[in-house]
Scaffold this motif. Structure first.
Motif, short mmCIF file in Angstrom:
data_model
loop_
_atom_site.label_atom_id
_atom_site.label_comp_id
_atom_site.label_asym_id
_atom_site.label_seq_id
_atom_site.Cartn_x
_atom_site.Cartn_y
_atom_site.Cartn_z
N ASN A 175 26.12 -65.21 45.51
CA ASN A 175 25.16 -64.17 45.13
C ASN A 175 23.72 -64.57 45.43
O ASN A 175 22.90 -63.73 45.82
CB ASN A 175 25.29 -63.86 43.63
N ASN B 272 18.68 -63.72 51.31
CA ASN B 272 18.72 -62.94 52.56
C ASN B 272 17.92 -61.65 52.43
O ASN B 272 17.19 -61.25 53.34
CB ASN B 272 20.16 -62.61 52.94
N LYS B 273 18.08 -60.96 51.30
CA LYS B 273 17.36 -59.71 51.08
C LYS B 273 15.86 -59.95 50.97
O LYS B 273 15.05 -59.15 51.45
CB LYS B 273 17.89 -59.02 49.82
N ARG C 142 18.34 -72.13 50.74
CA ARG C 142 19.43 -71.28 51.22
C ARG C 142 20.39 -72.09 52.10
O ARG C 142 21.61 -71.93 52.02
CB ARG C 142 18.86 -70.09 52.00
N ASN D 211 25.59 -65.82 56.19
CA ASN D 211 26.73 -65.06 55.70
C ASN D 211 27.19 -65.65 54.38
O ASN D 211 27.62 -66.80 54.32
CB ASN D 211 27.87 -65.13 56.73
N PRO D 212 27.09 -64.88 53.27
CA PRO D 212 27.45 -65.43 51.95
C PRO D 212 28.92 -65.82 51.83
O PRO D 212 29.28 -66.60 50.96
CB PRO D 212 27.12 -64.28 50.99
N SER E 100 19.29 -65.21 58.29
CA SER E 100 20.23 -64.83 57.24
C SER E 100 21.44 -65.74 57.31
O SER E 100 21.74 -66.32 58.35
CB SER E 100 20.65 -63.36 57.38
N ASP F 99 22.93 -64.24 49.18
CA ASP F 99 22.74 -62.82 49.48
C ASP F 99 21.37 -62.35 48.99
O ASP F 99 20.67 -61.59 49.69
CB ASP F 99 23.85 -62.01 48.81
#
Length: 371
Positions: free
Chosen positions: A272, A278-279, A235, A349-350, A347, A275
């Protein structure tokens, strides 16, 4: 202009047109038209002059040699290089890997707002390479069977030696670099079937290919198999790509003729994928244990603490959950030593690539000699 004599037929006939096309694309040539599956016409504007060439696609056609020789003659003029030099640029990643006796990873960045940008901020490039190196180190740790419980624990120096990458070449057009792992004779351990660098490269290529798919279920399964450290570092690598706003191409050349390959990740799918990870993190946050000295404990507007780790000398902060505050067996005293267990959610930020870390204190214990 540099020139060279006619080249042996075998040298020309062994050229793979797909790698010539990649070379031309990297150098700023644009496809103008296609003649079935037999040839492609490409053009470029340079020094206020338009050049064109016909690239043969089928090595079996009778005039392949003459057609490819014409390509070399045109490039000799446009690139101001000899045919011999240009032929070296036509080598497949596998050929380069055999020459270097190691795994080769070529990265190409196609900037979405400037497709043929030829310069890259040294600072940004450094951040991309550092994040990629960290990812490869995590792959190497898992591949060597030395996975640690925490994503913050140190990786064995023996693993780091095998996964270290070096930049040995850059190329023109949409900016790119070639990276090399340690030499093959430094990679293999006794009884090891495949070099660690080969396995790291394969995992990386597979991650990129899965990330470029709209269906992320296979990516989820692979990340769960690869564990948290790899997911976290992957990530972070993607976040650096976000900042550079580019599509991303990979060529992997392997010493193993049965390995190697290509991958492609669009800017949109980079966003994408961040994100999506992150989920995944939200569903299964990391637990970290910090042993250290309490610096601050606030119970006014916000239940909050700060603790200085005695292991890595860093300050960790987080919100204290209600059930921890209600524990009458623990009294929070400044400068006293504690074991604090945080639930950590990271996380990115995308849209911007900025990282955010949130921690919640889920347990506190006194630190004594037995701990």
């Amino acid at each position: 202009m540099m020139t060279s004599t006619n080249l042996p037929i075998d040298n020309i006939n062994s050229i793979d047109p797909s790698y010539v096309y990649t070379y031309l694309e990297n150098s700023g040539w644009k496809e103008e038209s296609k003649l079935d599956d037999r040839a492609i016409i490409l053009t470029i504007n340079k020094n206020n002059k338009k050049y064109s060439l016909l690239l043969p696609l089928d090595q079996e056609i009778p005039d392949f040699y003459s057609r490819m020789y014409d390509v070399l003659r045109t490039l000799e003029i446009v690139d101001n290089k000899s045919k011999d030099e240009i032929l070296k640029d036509f080598k497949s990643p596998h050929q380069v890997a055999l020459e270097q006796q190691t795994e080769i990873i070529s990265l190409r960045f196609q900037f979405i707002y400037d497709e043929y940008k030829k310069q890259f901020s040294a600072k940004k490039m450094g951040l991309v390479l550092v994040s990629l190196q960290n990812l490869f180190d995590a792959f190497g740790e898992l591949g060597s069977g030395q996975e640690s419980e925490s994503i913050r624990s140190r990786i064995s120096p023996k693993v780091l030696e095998k996964t270290e990458i070096s930049v040995f070449e850059t190329f023109k057009g949409s900016f790119g670099v070639k990276l090399a792992f340690a030499k093959l004779n430094q990679q293999l351990d006794l009884f090891e079937e495949r070099p660690l660098a080969e396995r790291v490269s394969q995992n990386f290529l597979e991650l990129i290919n899965l990330s470029n798919s709209s269906d992320k279920e296979n990516l989820r399964q692979m990340l769960l198999h690869l564990k948290k450290r790899i997911a976290s570092r992957y990530r972070k690598f993607l976040a650096e790509l976000i900042r550079d706003q580019s599509n991303f191409y990979i060529d992997w050349g392997s010493v193993n003729p049965e390995a190697g390959g290509h991958a492609y990740l669009t800017y949109e799918n980079t966003v994408n994928t961040i994100d999506f990870i992150n989920k995944m993190e939200t569903e299964n946050p990391e637990e970290i244990t910090v042993r250290g000295k309490l610096l601050l404990a606030s119970k006014s507007k916000r239940n909050y603490l700060e603790i200085l780790s005695i292991e890595d000398k860093k300050i960790y902060t987080g919100d204290i959950l209600d059930h921890v505050l209600k524990d009458t067996n623990i009294e929070l005293t400044i400068d006293r030593l504690y074991i604090v267990i945080f639930e950590e959610l990271t996380s990115i930020n995308p849209a911007t690539g900025e990282e955010k870390i949130e921690r919640k204190v889920i347990d506190i214990k006194y630190l004594n000699e037995e701990n």
